[in-house]
Design a protein around this motif. Structure first.
Motif, mmCIF file in Angstrom:
data_model
loop_
_atom_site.group_PDB
_atom_site.id
_atom_site.type_symbol
_atom_site.label_atom_id
_atom_site.label_comp_id
_atom_site.label_asym_id
_atom_site.label_seq_id
_atom_site.Cartn_x
_atom_site.Cartn_y
_atom_site.Cartn_z
ATOM 1 N N PRO A 151 -15.714 -33.785 96.884
ATOM 2 C CA PRO A 151 -14.371 -33.318 96.503
ATOM 3 C C PRO A 151 -13.772 -34.034 95.297
ATOM 4 N N ALA A 152 -14.255 -35.237 94.981
ATOM 5 C CA ALA A 152 -13.734 -35.963 93.822
ATOM 6 C C ALA A 152 -14.681 -35.890 92.630
ATOM 7 N N SER A 153 -15.627 -34.953 92.663
ATOM 8 C CA SER A 153 -16.607 -34.844 91.582
ATOM 9 C C SER A 153 -16.102 -33.924 90.481
ATOM 10 N N ASP A 154 -16.677 -34.086 89.289
ATOM 11 C CA ASP A 154 -16.318 -33.209 88.176
ATOM 12 C C ASP A 154 -16.629 -31.756 88.507
ATOM 13 N N LYS A 155 -17.721 -31.525 89.220
ATOM 14 C CA LYS A 155 -18.117 -30.163 89.555
ATOM 15 C C LYS A 155 -17.035 -29.465 90.382
ATOM 16 N N ALA A 156 -16.487 -30.182 91.365
ATOM 17 C CA ALA A 156 -15.423 -29.608 92.200
ATOM 18 C C ALA A 156 -14.143 -29.424 91.390
ATOM 19 N N PHE A 157 -13.821 -30.400 90.548
ATOM 20 C CA PHE A 157 -12.602 -30.310 89.742
ATOM 21 C C PHE A 157 -12.678 -29.143 88.748
ATOM 22 N N ILE A 158 -13.840 -28.939 88.132
ATOM 23 C CA ILE A 158 -13.981 -27.860 87.149
ATOM 24 C C ILE A 158 -13.819 -26.504 87.832
ATOM 25 N N ALA A 159 -14.451 -26.324 88.991
ATOM 26 C CA ALA A 159 -14.326 -25.049 89.712
ATOM 27 C C ALA A 159 -12.872 -24.794 90.104
ATOM 28 N N THR A 160 -12.177 -25.839 90.566
ATOM 29 C CA THR A 160 -10.775 -25.696 90.967
ATOM 30 C C THR A 160 -9.897 -25.375 89.760
ATOM 31 N N PHE A 409 -11.415 -12.440 80.863
ATOM 32 C CA PHE A 409 -11.165 -13.865 80.666
ATOM 33 C C PHE A 409 -12.396 -14.604 80.156
ATOM 34 N N LYS A 410 -13.483 -13.876 79.869
ATOM 35 C CA LYS A 410 -14.696 -14.522 79.393
ATOM 36 C C LYS A 410 -14.456 -15.173 78.033
ATOM 37 N N GLY A 411 -14.864 -16.422 77.904
ATOM 38 C CA GLY A 411 -14.672 -17.151 76.661
ATOM 39 C C GLY A 411 -13.276 -17.706 76.490
ATOM 40 N N LYS A 412 -12.422 -17.515 77.476
ATOM 41 C CA LYS A 412 -11.044 -18.001 77.405
ATOM 42 C C LYS A 412 -10.810 -19.070 78.462
ATOM 43 N N GLY A 413 -9.853 -19.931 78.183
ATOM 44 C CA GLY A 413 -9.402 -20.890 79.178
ATOM 45 C C GLY A 413 -10.109 -22.223 79.168
ATOM 46 N N ASN A 414 -11.026 -22.475 78.242
ATOM 47 C CA ASN A 414 -11.747 -23.744 78.245
ATOM 48 C C ASN A 414 -10.809 -24.937 78.060
ATOM 49 N N LYS A 415 -9.852 -24.774 77.171
ATOM 50 C CA LYS A 415 -8.894 -25.851 76.934
ATOM 51 C C LYS A 415 -8.053 -26.091 78.182
ATOM 52 N N GLU A 416 -7.577 -25.001 78.783
ATOM 53 C CA GLU A 416 -6.746 -25.124 79.985
ATOM 54 C C GLU A 416 -7.529 -25.743 81.147
ATOM 55 N N VAL A 417 -8.803 -25.376 81.276
ATOM 56 C CA VAL A 417 -9.625 -25.936 82.352
ATOM 57 C C VAL A 417 -9.826 -27.430 82.136
ATOM 58 N N ALA A 418 -10.106 -27.832 80.893
ATOM 59 C CA ALA A 418 -10.293 -29.261 80.597
ATOM 60 C C ALA A 418 -9.026 -30.053 80.913
ATOM 61 N N GLU A 419 -7.870 -29.504 80.535
ATOM 62 C CA GLU A 419 -6.597 -30.170 80.836
ATOM 63 C C GLU A 419 -6.345 -30.199 82.340
ATOM 64 N N GLY A 420 -6.733 -29.103 83.015
ATOM 65 C CA GLY A 420 -6.547 -29.041 84.464
ATOM 66 C C GLY A 420 -7.383 -30.064 85.193
ATOM 67 N N VAL A 421 -8.590 -30.300 84.723
ATOM 68 C CA VAL A 421 -9.468 -31.306 85.340
ATOM 69 C C VAL A 421 -8.830 -32.686 85.233
#
Length: 439
Positions: A151-160, A409-421
């Motif tokens: 639950p504290a892994s990057d993999k879980a954080f990225i999916a969330t 949403f393909k190709g979109k949201g990479n910046k938002e996901v990185a900030e969300g992580v």
């Protein structure tokens, strides 16, 4: 002379028969002795052995974590890491089939809520036939990493973070309410429990229910869901078990208030039913289409406007599940660690993509290897007219979690996901989510 030969032949025949009879008697006697002293005791002991071995994992968990025992009677203090380990035991080894079916059914049950179904119809994600397989697979991709990863892994954080990005667009537009988000989270909490308690070889313990509460409290916080509708929100919850029971009770009351028949409900449910049956031979589909209604309660079935299953179908389904329960309890040895079935490849290939390795609907994101296209199972599927990995619309190139979701949403949201992580890493801890209580 002829008389002498006849007499000799008779004597020889009698002697040969006597020896054969004697030999057969000895063999039967030996088999009887073997059955009496070895096979019969083994046959009697085997069910007891299976039953005893079946409970070894549970006893090991109880001994390791000690919550709910005389030396530690409370469930307070269970951490998210501990809860995840307990749930992994349940989902990977103890009840792999019905834990997964419970999660799938949780998604299916949301179609009975008109506000949820209306959005799915409007976005055509689960109400248009061409979109359903990919949307279903994307849900599995995201939930797979959220449940299977630390639950504290990057993999879980990225999916969330990716899931939060996809939901965020609709939340900002007021198309997804907090109540619907909380209800959906609750279904992922209680539906595996209900399926296991109803059909599996044993009931879940309070230790396991507490783990479900702890882990999903953490999941809800990571998805920014407010728990304000729950009765103890202002004072806090004692532990995960307390939280689980409040969520379960609230969701059932929510269904009484808002789960009503609606055309949108039917449109989403019927497309998912078609997806579930799409991997089955055509001659079985009429039978299985009716069988889908067998485990449905009346409130859900009426809300999605499905016909009730014939009484004989429901009887057959319940009897099959009863036979399965006793078979697993007394005749099947527990699943060993090396038989864990992963849904997806854990690491990406050289192209940075991962693949689905186990599927029960359309083979979306499955690598079209020689075995997957030409192995025995593939040849049977092809003969029955079912889709194979690599066929049109199956996305054989694999997936990247940060691209999961609708094609818009393909190709979109990479910046938002990185900030969300980064935000999740700052806000969340894998410790106990109930340490703070407003007394």
């Amino acid at each position: 002379m002829a008389e002498f030969i006849e007499k000799l032949s008779s004597n020889l025949s009698t002697s040969a028969f006597s020896k054969l009879a004697s030999s057969s008697t000895k063999q039967l006697s030996g088999l009887s002795w073997l059955w009496s002293f070895y096979l019969l005791p083994a046959a009697i002991a085997y069910p007891f052995l299976c039953s005893a071995l079946r409970f070894r994992r549970l006893k090991a968990l109880q001994a390791k974590y000690k919550y709910g025992t005389p030396e530690r009677p409370s469930f307070e203090g269970m951490t998210v890491t501990e809860a995840h380990a307990i749930i992994s035991s349940m989902s990977d080894f103890e009840f792999p089939a019905l834990f997964e079916k419970g999660l799938q059914f949780a998604l299916f049950r949301t179609y009975g809520i008109p506000t949820i179904a209306k959005l799915l119809v409007k976005t055509t994600q689960l109400a248009a036939e061409k979109n359903v397989p990919k949307r279903y697979a994307d849900t599995g991709v995201l939930l797979g990493d959220m449940y299977a990863s630390d639950p504290a892994s990057d993999k879980a954080f990225i999916a969330t973070a990716r899931l939060n990005y996809l939901h965020g667009h609709y939340i900002k537009q007021g198309k997804i309410s907090n109540d619907d988000m909380l209800y959906t989270l609750t279904l992922f909490t209680n539906q595996p429990v209900e399926w296991i308690n109803r059909y599996e070889w044993r009931q879940l313990t309070d230790l396991e229910l507490c783990a479900m509460g702890v882990f999903h409290k953490y999941m809800g916080e990571s998805m920014h869901i407010s728990f304000d509708p729950l009765p103890s929100f202002n004072v806090g919850w004692k532990d995960g078990l307390h939280f689980y029971h409040e969520m379960d009770a609230w969701a059932k009351d929510y269904e009484k208030r808002v789960m009503v028949p609606d055309k949108n409900n039917y449109d989403t449910a019927v497309q998912t039913r078609a997806l579930l049956l799409g991997s089955q031979p055509d001659f079985l589909k009429p039978f299985l289409s009716k069988m889908v209604s067998a485990p449905l309660d009346d409130r859900l079935r009426e809300a999605i406007m499905f016909d009730p299953a014939p009484a004989s179908y429901t009887t057959w389904f319940n009897r099959f599940m009863t036979v399965r329960r006793y078979y697993l309890r007394y005749l099947a040895l527990p699943r060993p660690w090396f038989m864990k079935n992963d849904l997806h490849t854990k690491e990406p290939d050289k192209a940075g993509r991962r693949y689905v390795v186990r599927w029960d609907t359309q083979p979306v994101y499955v690598k079209p290897t020689i075995w997957n296209r030409w192995g025995p199972g593939a040849l049977i599927s092809s003969a029955l007219g079912m889709a194979l990995p690599g066929d049109e619309g199956t996305y054989p190139e694999g997936f990247v979690v940060t691209e999961a979701g609708p094609l818009a949403f393909k190709g979109k949201g990479n910046k938002e996901v990185a900030e969300g992580v980064q935000q999740l890493k700052k806000e969340l801890t894998a410790g106990c989510p109930f340490q703070f209580r407003r007394n």
